[in-house]
Design an enzyme around this catalytic site. Sequence first.
Site, PDB file in Angstrom:
ATOM      1  N   CYS A 114       0.842  -1.195   0.000  1.00 51.51           N
ATOM      2  CA  CYS A 114       0.000   0.000   0.000  1.00 51.51           C
ATOM      3  C   CYS A 114       0.879   1.248   0.000  1.00 51.51           C
ATOM      4  O   CYS A 114       1.978   1.264   0.554  1.00 51.51           O
ATOM      5  CB  CYS A 114      -0.901  -0.002   1.235  1.00 51.51           C
ATOM      6  SG  CYS A 114      -2.016   1.425   1.324  1.00 51.51           S
TER       7      CYS A 114
ATOM      8  N   ASP B 237       0.448   3.826   1.675  1.00 48.52           N
ATOM      9  CA  ASP B 237       0.414   4.453   2.995  1.00 48.52           C
ATOM     10  C   ASP B 237       1.842   4.727   3.487  1.00 48.52           C
ATOM     11  O   ASP B 237       2.685   3.834   3.508  1.00 48.52           O
ATOM     12  CB  ASP B 237      -0.316   3.534   3.981  1.00 48.52           C
ATOM     13  CG  ASP B 237      -0.667   4.229   5.278  1.00 48.52           C
ATOM     14  OD1 ASP B 237       0.264   4.725   5.955  1.00 48.52           O
ATOM     15  OD2 ASP B 237      -1.855   4.273   5.644  1.00 48.52           O
TER      16      ASP B 237
ATOM     17  N   ARG C  21       3.013   5.004   6.273  1.00 48.18           N
ATOM     18  CA  ARG C  21       3.401   4.324   7.512  1.00 48.18           C
ATOM     19  C   ARG C  21       3.851   2.889   7.287  1.00 48.18           C
ATOM     20  O   ARG C  21       4.206   2.194   8.238  1.00 48.18           O
ATOM     21  CB  ARG C  21       2.213   4.342   8.490  1.00 48.18           C
ATOM     22  CG  ARG C  21       1.772   5.742   8.894  1.00 48.18           C
ATOM     23  CD  ARG C  21       0.429   5.716   9.581  1.00 48.18           C
ATOM     24  NE  ARG C  21      -0.637   5.298   8.670  1.00 48.18           N
ATOM     25  CZ  ARG C  21      -1.911   5.158   9.020  1.00 48.18           C
ATOM     26  NH1 ARG C  21      -2.273   5.403  10.269  1.00 48.18           N
ATOM     27  NH2 ARG C  21      -2.813   4.782   8.126  1.00 48.18           N
TER      28      ARG C  21
ATOM     29  N   HIS D 131      -2.488  -3.780   5.094  1.00 45.50           N
ATOM     30  CA  HIS D 131      -2.327  -3.401   6.501  1.00 45.50           C
ATOM     31  C   HIS D 131      -3.677  -3.077   7.124  1.00 45.50           C
ATOM     32  O   HIS D 131      -4.618  -2.656   6.442  1.00 45.50           O
ATOM     33  CB  HIS D 131      -1.365  -2.210   6.638  1.00 45.50           C
ATOM     34  CG  HIS D 131      -1.871  -0.929   6.045  1.00 45.50           C
ATOM     35  ND1 HIS D 131      -2.497   0.039   6.784  1.00 45.50           N
ATOM     36  CD2 HIS D 131      -1.826  -0.453   4.773  1.00 45.50           C
ATOM     37  CE1 HIS D 131      -2.826   1.057   6.007  1.00 45.50           C
ATOM     38  NE2 HIS D 131      -2.429   0.779   4.778  1.00 45.50           N
TER      39      HIS D 131
ATOM     40  N   CYS E 243      -6.396   0.447   6.916  1.00 42.11           N
ATOM     41  CA  CYS E 243      -6.100   0.960   5.576  1.00 42.11           C
ATOM     42  C   CYS E 243      -7.140   2.001   5.144  1.00 42.11           C
ATOM     43  O   CYS E 243      -8.351   1.731   5.150  1.00 42.11           O
ATOM     44  CB  CYS E 243      -6.083  -0.192   4.575  1.00 42.11           C
ATOM     45  SG  CYS E 243      -5.756   0.314   2.872  1.00 42.11           S
TER      46      CYS E 243
END
Length: 205
Positions: free
Chosen positions: A40, A42, A44, A96, A99
Site C-alpha cells: 500500500c 500508505d 506508515r 495493513h 487501511c
Amino acid sequence: MLNDLLARNYEWSKQRHAEEPDYFTRLAAIQAPEFFWIGCSDSRVPANVVAGLDPGEVFVHRNVANIVHSSDMNLLSALEFAVEALKVREIIVCGHYGCGGVKAATEDLPQSLADHWLEPIRRLARSYAVDLSHEPDIEARRDRLAELNVVEGVRRVCETPILQRAWRRRANLRVHGLIYGLKDGRLRDLDCSIGPGHFQKEVAE
C-alpha cells in the site's frame, strides 16, 4: 521543508558511509533482490523498513490499498521486470490494518477517480457480506476486508501470464500474502501462499 529533507539525506548518507565505506558502491554495482513487494502507498508502511530489509534487498511496487488490477500496466511492468530480469524468488502482497483505501471503499462518499480504483474491494465486500457481518464492529469488518483483499491479490498475481510463464519454465517462485499491524508493527502471514504446480493441482482435483 525541502531544504530540511536534503539536509537529512546528507546526514544519512554521511553516517552510512562512515559505518560502511563501500555501502553505496556495492548498491550501485548490482540490483539483486530476493523479494518483490506489492504494498500500500500508505506512508506508515515502507516495505524495507517493516520487513527489516536493507535497500537493494526488496524491489517494491506500491499503490492505494495494494490492489492487484489485471489492467494495471504499472504493476504488471514491475512484476515482469522482477520475475524476468531480477529473478526474484518471493513475491509478497502486503496489506495493513487501518487501511484508508479499504475504509473509503466501504463508505458511500464519492471518491472521484478512486471509485474506479477501489471497485475490486467493493466487489469483495459484496461477495463476503455474510462473513463480514459476523465481525463485531466496523473496524473489525474493515480489517477482515483488508485481509481478503490481500488473499485476492495473491491469487490475481498468480493468474497473470507472467507468473504462468515462469512456472511453465519451472521457476522456483512463490507468492505470499501478509498483513501489517499499524498498532504493533507486526507482519502476519495470511497462509495463502501459492507456488509452482498449484493451479495444476486444482485442475486435477
